[in-house]
Write an enzyme that holds these catalytic residues in place. Sequence first.
Site, PDB file in Angstrom:
ATOM      1  N   SER A 106      -2.990   7.995   9.459  1.00  0.00           N
ATOM      2  CA  SER A 106      -1.749   7.755  10.193  1.00  0.00           C
ATOM      3  C   SER A 106      -1.264   6.323  10.051  1.00  0.00           C
ATOM      4  CB  SER A 106      -1.974   7.987  11.682  1.00  0.00           C
ATOM      5  OG  SER A 106      -2.175   9.326  11.940  1.00  0.00           O
ATOM      6  N   ASP A 113       3.253   4.162  14.069  1.00  0.00           N
ATOM      7  CA  ASP A 113       4.170   4.477  12.966  1.00  0.00           C
ATOM      8  C   ASP A 113       5.375   3.536  12.966  1.00  0.00           C
ATOM      9  OD1 ASP A 113       2.370   6.508  12.590  1.00  0.00           O
ATOM     10  OD2 ASP A 113       3.711   8.129  13.217  1.00  0.00           O
ATOM     11  N   GLU A 167       0.362   7.366  18.322  1.00  0.00           N
ATOM     12  CA  GLU A 167       0.827   7.648  16.968  1.00  0.00           C
ATOM     13  C   GLU A 167       2.222   7.054  16.733  1.00  0.00           C
ATOM     14  OE1 GLU A 167      -0.838   9.788  14.350  1.00  0.00           O
ATOM     15  OE2 GLU A 167       0.536   8.330  13.505  1.00  0.00           O
TER      16      GLU A 167
END
Length: 550
Positions: free
Chosen positions: A468, A272, A268
């Site tokens: 995400s 990001d 993640e």
Amino acid sequence: MLRLSILVLSLSSLIWGKPLASTMKVLGRREALPAGFTLTEPASPDTILKLRIALAQSNPAGLEDALYDVSTPSSPNYGQFLTKEEAASFVVPSPETQATVNAWLAQHDIDATPLTPSGDWLSFQVPVSKANEIFEAEFNVYTHGDTGRQTIRTMSYSIPQELQGHLTVVYPTTTRALQSDNSAVASSCANEITPSCLQSLYGIPTTPATQSSNKIGVAGFDEQYADDQDLKTFLKTYRPDTSDTTTFTVQTLDGGSNSQQPSDAGTEASLDIQYTVGVATNVSTIFISAGEQNHDGDLEGFLDMANFLLNEDSLPQVFTTSYGPNENDIPLDLSINVCNAYAQLGARGVSVLFASGDGGVSGTQYDSSCSGEFIVPFPCGCPYHTSVGSTNGISPETAADFSSGGFSNYFARPSYQDTAVSAYLDFLGDKYKGLYNASGRGFPDISTQGVNFDVVIDTEVQQVSGTSASSPTFASVIALINDELIAAGKSPLGFLNPWLYSTASDALNDITEGDNPGCGTDGFSATTGWDPVTGWGTPNYAKLRAAAGL
Ligand SMILES: *[C@@H]1O[C@H](CO)[C@@H](O)[C@H](O)[C@H]1NC(C)=O
Ligand SMILES: *[C@@H]1O[C@H](CO)[C@@H](O)[C@H](O)[C@H]1NC(C)=O
């Protein structure tokens, strides 16, 4: 942080003459244990609990008015953002609330620390024995069957009658433990999204941003670390046109760290950071990493993150988060409080973005056990942030089937989306009646590609899918527009929705195909205009910058 003890001392005289015993009223209760947990034993009386209490906010309606006043393009005060103190002033508890709560704290010899500039959250530590006594609670140790994780909670707690309406939440007490990670799912499909795909698809400029004050904040939780070497490999591969000194900075809270062990790189966090730094060319990017020492219990750092930002004097203009629990996992009062923190950030000029969730209409993650009412992720229902869903494919670009969307059960529909949501509800007719709340805030607001993003994780390229991926992508688009606005001497965009649902609604590529199945249904369908799968659609940079007055 200022200690509250001065207030406590000066107000302690108020307790003279007050009876010490008072009628207790239940403030929180749950009927059944959360799924997967069993009662292990009563918590040891000496165990120290770190508790937080929320005091009634004095003027949330005023905060909402102020937020819309500075975020609505037709308002004379559009872009005239508030300072930290001005935003906090709306939620400062009333003198009566402060006096009442402080008298009660003093009566129990509790020294509390404010967690926010307004003092609407206080924290303190007490042994289990004392917590049981003052809240008429029974704190027990509960154990999760699968993970063995232990947590101390109570099934019920009460507060004295005179605190009713002044003290709104004691936390953590009765909330269920939850899996907070919305984390992206690795996949091995052949098609892949890279920064240049996004640039050509949405017309995102490749030229470096120029304004040093322009920043993106990226939230990190769950021991997810972003690796600088992986970022460098990513940029070298996919953005060879960028400077080889390009990097990101790190801020930490709750004992957060910044491991640069390649094997500690999180899927993640890598996604990001690589799709902010790698798309918002030369915009300063801050990875804000909440550690495991969060004291906000089941929110696992969410509340701490919001309060951390509220305490900052200078904020990133765009803040993106790709984690989230489900709305029904969090008590309503607590949800309202966290949502009002996003309103304060918006009033201060921050575009707060969250990934809408990856479970279609069944919550943050696909939930095969859902067979009835649709599940809403948090904070999708909060009207003061921008919720980002996902799309897939190029021609045509369609809704990604995991893109969470629907209608909140906690937050009513804000007026900025009345026309858009009413039109969709007319289109829907009686379908799914009773499975969703037609009076709730609809989400997501917009979307971007979200399937098969190339990400470098621990030196290897992997493909990652999820909303995400979409929230950092849209954050980058907004940061690049903000850069142009700041360069032109204008205000950044701030809270986006009043603009997105008016001036900018036709600056997005309308997605009209696909749906978001779940809970034994096909889910909602994308259609012309706003829909609860892809919102208004995906960015068209040229049109968005024109809608921003550039
Ligand atoms: C990158 O941004 C900085 C300000 O943050 C600016 O000084 C610099 O000129 C920019 N780099 C390029 C290549 O434009
Ligand atoms: C539906 O939403 C409204 C507005 O947020 C709320 O007051 C109501 O309790 C919700 N109903 C259900 C059944 O959740």
